[in-house]
Design a protein around this motif. Structure first.
Motif, PDB file in Angstrom:
ATOM      1  N   LEU A  29       0.815  -1.207   0.000  1.00 51.31           N
ATOM      2  CA  LEU A  29       0.000   0.000   0.000  1.00 51.31           C
ATOM      3  C   LEU A  29       0.849   1.257   0.000  1.00 51.31           C
ATOM      4  O   LEU A  29       0.579   2.210  -0.708  1.00 51.31           O
ATOM      5  CB  LEU A  29      -0.910   0.007   1.231  1.00 51.31           C
ATOM      6  N   LYS A  30       1.889   1.256   0.829  1.00 52.60           N
ATOM      7  CA  LYS A  30       2.720   2.445   0.951  1.00 52.60           C
ATOM      8  C   LYS A  30       3.429   2.775  -0.352  1.00 52.60           C
ATOM      9  O   LYS A  30       3.641   3.924  -0.701  1.00 52.60           O
ATOM     10  CB  LYS A  30       3.729   2.259   2.077  1.00 52.60           C
ATOM     11  N   HIS A  31       3.813   1.736  -1.083  1.00 51.64           N
ATOM     12  CA  HIS A  31       4.531   1.964  -2.331  1.00 51.64           C
ATOM     13  C   HIS A  31       3.595   1.980  -3.535  1.00 51.64           C
ATOM     14  O   HIS A  31       4.011   2.299  -4.634  1.00 51.64           O
ATOM     15  CB  HIS A  31       5.597   0.882  -2.519  1.00 51.64           C
ATOM     16  N   THR A  93     -16.566   7.127  -6.366  1.00 54.81           N
ATOM     17  CA  THR A  93     -16.315   7.472  -7.758  1.00 54.81           C
ATOM     18  C   THR A  93     -14.819   7.521  -8.005  1.00 54.81           C
ATOM     19  O   THR A  93     -14.114   8.318  -7.388  1.00 54.81           O
ATOM     20  CB  THR A  93     -16.931   8.850  -8.097  1.00 54.81           C
ATOM     21  N   ALA A  94     -14.325   6.640  -8.882  1.00 52.68           N
ATOM     22  CA  ALA A  94     -12.896   6.597  -9.227  1.00 52.68           C
ATOM     23  C   ALA A  94     -12.034   6.595  -7.962  1.00 52.68           C
ATOM     24  O   ALA A  94     -11.169   7.467  -7.793  1.00 52.68           O
ATOM     25  CB  ALA A  94     -12.527   7.767 -10.125  1.00 52.68           C
ATOM     26  N   LEU A  95     -12.259   5.629  -7.092  1.00 56.43           N
ATOM     27  CA  LEU A  95     -11.542   5.587  -5.818  1.00 56.43           C
ATOM     28  C   LEU A  95     -10.038   5.657  -6.022  1.00 56.43           C
ATOM     29  O   LEU A  95      -9.443   4.857  -6.732  1.00 56.43           O
ATOM     30  CB  LEU A  95     -11.888   4.312  -5.050  1.00 56.43           C
ATOM     31  N   GLY A  99     -10.084  10.570  -6.036  1.00 54.76           N
ATOM     32  CA  GLY A  99     -11.471  10.212  -6.315  1.00 54.76           C
ATOM     33  C   GLY A  99     -12.401  10.681  -5.212  1.00 54.76           C
ATOM     34  O   GLY A  99     -12.007  11.399  -4.283  1.00 54.76           O
ATOM     35  N   LYS A 100     -13.661  10.260  -5.288  1.00 58.63           N
ATOM     36  CA  LYS A 100     -14.657  10.697  -4.301  1.00 58.63           C
ATOM     37  C   LYS A 100     -15.173   9.484  -3.538  1.00 58.63           C
ATOM     38  O   LYS A 100     -15.757   8.566  -4.121  1.00 58.63           O
ATOM     39  CB  LYS A 100     -15.803  11.421  -4.996  1.00 58.63           C
ATOM     40  N   MET A 101     -14.973   9.495  -2.231  1.00 57.65           N
ATOM     41  CA  MET A 101     -15.480   8.429  -1.380  1.00 57.65           C
ATOM     42  C   MET A 101     -16.951   8.708  -1.071  1.00 57.65           C
ATOM     43  O   MET A 101     -17.316   9.813  -0.684  1.00 57.65           O
ATOM     44  CB  MET A 101     -14.671   8.348  -0.084  1.00 57.65           C
ATOM     45  N   SER A 151      -7.218   6.182  -0.694  1.00 63.11           N
ATOM     46  CA  SER A 151      -8.211   7.245  -0.559  1.00 63.11           C
ATOM     47  C   SER A 151      -8.275   7.765   0.872  1.00 63.11           C
ATOM     48  O   SER A 151      -8.303   8.984   1.100  1.00 63.11           O
ATOM     49  CB  SER A 151      -9.591   6.726  -0.982  1.00 63.11           C
ATOM     50  N   LEU A 152      -8.311   6.855   1.828  1.00 65.72           N
ATOM     51  CA  LEU A 152      -8.418   7.265   3.232  1.00 65.72           C
ATOM     52  C   LEU A 152      -7.223   8.102   3.659  1.00 65.72           C
ATOM     53  O   LEU A 152      -7.366   9.106   4.373  1.00 65.72           O
ATOM     54  CB  LEU A 152      -8.539   6.027   4.124  1.00 65.72           C
ATOM     55  N   TYR A 153      -6.039   7.712   3.211  1.00 65.89           N
ATOM     56  CA  TYR A 153      -4.829   8.425   3.636  1.00 65.89           C
ATOM     57  C   TYR A 153      -4.743   9.814   3.000  1.00 65.89           C
ATOM     58  O   TYR A 153      -4.537  10.819   3.689  1.00 65.89           O
ATOM     59  CB  TYR A 153      -3.575   7.623   3.282  1.00 65.89           C
ATOM     60  N   HIS A 154      -4.909   9.885   1.698  1.00 60.20           N
ATOM     61  CA  HIS A 154      -4.695  11.151   1.006  1.00 60.20           C
ATOM     62  C   HIS A 154      -5.858  12.130   1.157  1.00 60.20           C
ATOM     63  O   HIS A 154      -5.659  13.352   1.028  1.00 60.20           O
ATOM     64  CB  HIS A 154      -4.409  10.895  -0.475  1.00 60.20           C
TER      65      HIS A 154
END
Length: 263
Positions: A29-31, A93-95, A99-101, A151-154
């Motif tokens: 995930l990190k990379h 949308t486009a996760l 994108g939009k969660m 998504s959650l991180y950014h």
């Protein structure tokens, strides 16, 4: 350590492998390494209804609750924080990091919570849900968690911890892993359920595949369909189906012995 158990011999080895697996999942995930995917089988559209109103109504093993107010978030968080294992998934949308969660889905032994993050925005995470996602002692059963974590991180600065990824586990069980995580092709949720949950009602009847195919086709035609409010019934069922299956997969996959000498 993500999972703390007291065991010896084979059980201890299996636990160690699970811990290593979780660590390596997050290294991916990190990379943000790309895993080559196999093409999904083309849907047989002769068996897929032309409109959502003609879709079969699914039955779940848990009660489904839509969470769209702060009070409902707080109530759901109280229950989720008591759990050792929860199913977890995200729709949107486009996760991705841009994108939009739209929905956060959770499952426990008795409940499914669909948290409307599109409506609640930061309030979906600041009343306990964010703490649950970052708590390594609450194991999140997920399937290919990369874009959800991204998504959650950014977007919300949430570092997802304590993941048991059924996609990675499936690769290990199928002996395709061999410490080369990036070479494991993806398998869809329903395909995995067809392999390990043959008696799951919506899998056995074929209704899960019909719903999945319908929504995938809808997402191609209307990528923003998850932003529709109120949420259509078939999208709520699609979202609930994933986490319902994830919790059932946990019952099958988590306690398997991964310590065989040839694995």
């Amino acid at each position: 350590a993500v999972v703390s158990t007291q065991s010896t011999g084979t059980n201890e080895m299996a636990t160690m492998i699970k811990r290593t697996l979780l660590h390596n999942t997050f290294s991916l995930l990190k990379h943000q390494r790309t895993i080559p995917s196999v093409l999904l089988p083309k849907a047989n559209f002769s068996t897929i209804p032309s409109t959502a109103s003609k879709l079969p109504t699914l039955k779940f093993n848990r009660d489904v609750r839509l969470i769209s107010t702060i009070d409902e978030v707080k109530e759901a968080s109280k229950e989720l924080c008591k759990q050792q294992f929860i199913g977890f998934d995200v729709e949107g949308t486009a996760l991705s990091r841009t994108g939009k969660m739209c929905l956060l889905q959770f499952s426990t032994a008795n409940e499914i919570y669909l948290v409307d993050i599109l409506t609640l925005k930061d309030d979906a995470l600041t009343h306990g849900i964010g703490w649950i996602l970052e708590n390594p002692n609450i194991i999140k059963i997920m399937h290919d968690c990369r874009e959800d974590s991204n998504s959650l991180y950014h977007q919300y600065n949430i570092i997802l911890e304590g993941v048991f990824d059924t996609q990675v586990i499936r690769g290990l069980i199928d002996k395709k892993l061999a410490n080369r995580f990036a070479l494991v092709p993806r398998m869809g949720m329903v395909e995995l359920a067809e392999k390990y949950l043959k008696d799951y009602p919506a899998v056995k009847s074929g209704d899960a595949k019909i719903l999945k195919s319908f929504v995938r086709n809808e997402m191609k035609k209307n990528p923003g369909c998850w932003e529709t409010r109120p949420i259509p019934r078939h999208l709520m069922e699609y979202a609930a189906l994933d986490v319902d299956i994830l919790y059932e997969l946990k019952e099958v996959l988590y306690d398997l012995d991964y310590s065989s000498k040839d694995r």
